[in-house]
Write a protein that holds these residues in place. Structure first.
Motif, PDB file in Angstrom:
ATOM      1  N   VAL A 175      48.544  -8.442 -13.306  1.00 45.68           N
ATOM      2  CA  VAL A 175      47.350  -7.993 -14.032  1.00 45.68           C
ATOM      3  C   VAL A 175      47.155  -8.894 -15.256  1.00 45.68           C
ATOM      4  N   PRO A 176      46.022  -9.592 -15.361  1.00 42.95           N
ATOM      5  CA  PRO A 176      45.822 -10.424 -16.551  1.00 42.95           C
ATOM      6  C   PRO A 176      45.661  -9.528 -17.784  1.00 42.95           C
ATOM      7  N   LYS A 177      46.209  -9.978 -18.911  1.00 50.05           N
ATOM      8  CA  LYS A 177      46.079  -9.145 -20.123  1.00 50.05           C
ATOM      9  C   LYS A 177      44.619  -9.081 -20.541  1.00 50.05           C
ATOM     10  N   ARG A 178      43.986 -10.286 -20.588  1.00 50.06           N
ATOM     11  CA  ARG A 178      42.588 -10.345 -21.000  1.00 50.06           C
ATOM     12  C   ARG A 178      41.791 -11.060 -19.911  1.00 50.06           C
ATOM     13  N   TRP A 195      40.386  -4.518 -12.325  1.00 45.10           N
ATOM     14  CA  TRP A 195      41.409  -5.015 -13.250  1.00 45.10           C
ATOM     15  C   TRP A 195      41.468  -4.205 -14.530  1.00 45.10           C
ATOM     16  N   GLY A 199      44.767  -2.167 -16.095  1.00 42.62           N
ATOM     17  CA  GLY A 199      45.303  -2.411 -17.431  1.00 42.62           C
ATOM     18  C   GLY A 199      44.785  -3.636 -18.162  1.00 42.62           C
ATOM     19  N   ALA A 200      43.913  -4.431 -17.529  1.00 48.72           N
ATOM     20  CA  ALA A 200      43.396  -5.617 -18.230  1.00 48.72           C
ATOM     21  C   ALA A 200      42.340  -5.212 -19.263  1.00 48.72           C
ATOM     22  N   LYS A 201      42.278  -6.006 -20.343  1.00 48.71           N
ATOM     23  CA  LYS A 201      41.166  -5.824 -21.298  1.00 48.71           C
ATOM     24  C   LYS A 201      40.025  -6.651 -20.742  1.00 48.71           C
ATOM     25  N   GLU A 249      45.754 -20.460 -21.408  1.00 46.26           N
ATOM     26  CA  GLU A 249      44.616 -19.600 -21.773  1.00 46.26           C
ATOM     27  C   GLU A 249      43.302 -20.320 -21.486  1.00 46.26           C
ATOM     28  N   CYS A 266      40.847 -15.872 -23.274  1.00 44.63           N
ATOM     29  CA  CYS A 266      41.338 -14.924 -22.265  1.00 44.63           C
ATOM     30  C   CYS A 266      42.423 -15.580 -21.418  1.00 44.63           C
ATOM     31  N   ASP A 267      43.036 -14.770 -20.552  1.00 44.93           N
ATOM     32  CA  ASP A 267      44.070 -15.303 -19.656  1.00 44.93           C
ATOM     33  C   ASP A 267      43.474 -15.767 -18.332  1.00 44.93           C
ATOM     34  N   ARG A 268      42.415 -15.074 -17.929  1.00 42.13           N
ATOM     35  CA  ARG A 268      41.703 -15.459 -16.707  1.00 42.13           C
ATOM     36  C   ARG A 268      40.205 -15.313 -16.954  1.00 42.13           C
TER      37      ARG A 268
END
Ligand code: NAD
Length: 468
Positions: A175-178, A195, A199-201, A249, A266-268
């Motif tokens: 799961v990407p964080k952001r 997502w 749990g992703a933002k 990032e 973001c991460d993705r």
């Protein structure tokens, strides 16, 4: 080169438009072949679109339900966690079952499956490469059903890991964080929901001042509020200019609605700004097949292109890019080839976003009726006043029915709420039958069901719902 027997119809593409057309054509007695370059049949929809996204939407909804919603039913669940690998494996199994199901249906109906890349070399010949040898299929007719591919904004490059399309966003191994999403359309909202639940933002950046372009604007406003409540963030009226991968990032630069330069990290990054017809490499230019000025193949009412004997359906021609629209066109096209009368009712094609709650629409939006000056009456009814929705604990949303105020004929219907995607079928049928809101209101709806909200919205067109 190997030359194969003469077919009545060779279809290029095995997505919903192509494979359904192939089965129907075979049922009608046409000797049919379907050419597909991918190993598995079913096109975008079954492999990397509708089906895998629905599998993940379902899994992520169970997760959120276990974490947040079961409590209200008096069920205590502790230590809930996710196994992304297992979730993905389940999704892949669902896809595999369905795609191999098409292969079985081809066999059952006598459709010849040809693996390789098809190219139209003459109005009566399709050349297939990529297999062990090049094959030339001779045919009386050709149907192009090659669908669409991801549209990428100018200056953007998808690297498939950090900056991705929906295909890779269905495959993240963690799961990407952001997660930032460009485009708050159907793909952005569905995959954003998956997502975000896990749990992703999630932040969606949208060019227009609203989400869900093309849907009824009242529907979009309610939807946005509900999504925000689920934690999704929206940056509307923003023009995205660049995306740069820095280390692990992605830095996304955009101009906000007031024209100020901003950036977000973001991460993705998921790019979901629409799709474009997939017509490359088919040999269309060489044959002089006319296009419609928007990169789509121009067809007449029988789905025939400017070259007699060559037809096209689905995402490669005009109209909404929807699997079921392509299926209807595929069926109509081959029925006409077989000498039958057929027609697609474009006013009765539903569109659905499989978010929570679901969003479904059919026919004219209220915005369009206002713009066109059509006199209409509207009836709305909330799920809050429905016993079944209350019992389910899913009472957000409403049904809106729009009817011609002179004739009461239903012109459009819009639903946000539980099982909206299933409920819209009744109103699509009513529109197809040229039914009135009174027709639906007077038909008996079982109690207690969500469908009663549809009946009540129809009663509300006359201002007389029972339960409000
Ligand atoms: P879409 O057209 O639904 O939404 C794209 C969004 O991106 C629009 O709101 C548009 O204004 C915005 N946009 C365009 N350029 C932009 C930019 N540079 N910056 C920010 N925003 C920008 O497209 P999609 O969500 O990518 O889906 C593609 C197609 O697939 C659609 O035709 C859709 O109907 C279909 N689809 C359907 C379903 C379904 O039926 N449930 C699910 C997924 C996809």
């Amino acid at each position: 080169m190997r030359e194969q027997t003469v077919f009545d119809l060779v279809i290029i593409g095995s997505g919903p438009g192509g494979y359904v057309a192939a089965i129907r054509a075979a049922q009608l007695g046409l000797k049919t072949a379907c050419v597909e370059k991918a190993r598995s049949l079913g096109g975008t929809c079954l492999n990397v679109g509708c089906i895998p996204s629905k599998a993940l939407l379902e899994s992520s909804e169970h997760y959120i339900s276990a974490r947040k919603h079961l409590k209200q039913h008096g069920i205590r669940v502790e230590g809930v966690s996710i196994d992304v690998g297992a979730m993905m494996a389940r999704k892949d199994r669902v896809v595999k079952t369905l795609t191999s199901g098409i292969a079985m249906l081809f066999k059952k109906n006598g459709v010849t499956q040809v693996t390789g890349t098809g190219r139209v070399v003459a109005p009566d010949a399709v050349e297939v490469t990529g297999g062990e040898e090049t094959t030339r299929l001779r045919t009386r007719r050709i149907l192009i059903a090659t669908g669409s591919t991801v549209a990428v904004p100018r200056g953007f490059r998808l690297d498939g890991k950090y900056v991705v399309s929906s295909t890779e966003a269905l495959e993240f191994d963690a799961v990407p964080k952001r997660l930032v999403i460009i485009g708050a359309g159907v793909i952005g909202l569905e995959l954003g929901s998956v997502w975000a639940r896990l749990g992703a933002k999630v932040t969606l950046i949208e060019l227009l001042p609203r989400i869900l372009a093309g849907f009824d604007s009242e529907l979009a406003t309610t939807a946005q509020k509900l999504f925000q409540r689920q934690g999704m963030k929206f940056i509307l009226g923003a023009r995205v200019g660049r995306a740069e991968i820095v280390g692990q990032e992605v830095e996304v630069g955009y101009d906000d609605k007031d024209g100020n330069a901003r950036s977000i990290t973001c991460d993705r990054l998921l790019v979901s700004v629409g799709r474009r017809p997939y017509t490359e490499g088919l040999g269309l230019e060489d044959l002089g097949i006319e296009m419609d000025g928007h990169g789509r193949i121009a067809v007449d009412a029988s789905y025939q292109t400017s070259v007699p004997g060559i037809y096209a359906v689905g995402d490669v021609i005009a109209g909404p890019m929807l699997a079921h629209k392509a299926q209807e066109e595929g069926v109509a096209a081959v029925e006409m080839m077989a000498g039958h009368v057929a027609k697609v009712d474009y006013d009765a094609i539903p569109a659905i976003a499989y978010t929570q709650p679901e969003i479904a629409t059919v026919g004219a939006t209220e915005d369009a009726l206002k713009e066109q000056g059509v006199p209409y009456a509207r009836g709305t009814f909330p799920f809050q006043a429905n016993g079944r929705a209350k019992a389910m604990g899913q009472a957000d949303g409403w049904v809106k029915v729009l009817a011609d105020s002179r004739t009461d004929r239903i012109l459009g219907a819009h639903i946000i709420g539980p099982r909206a995607g299933d409920l819209i079928a009744e109103l699509a049928l009513a529109i197809a039958f040229e039914g009135s809101s009174e027709d639906v209101a007077r038909s008996c709806h079982a109690h207690p069901t969500l469908a009663e909200v549809v009946k009540e919205a129809c009663l509300a067109v006359e201002g007389q719902p029972i339960h409000m």
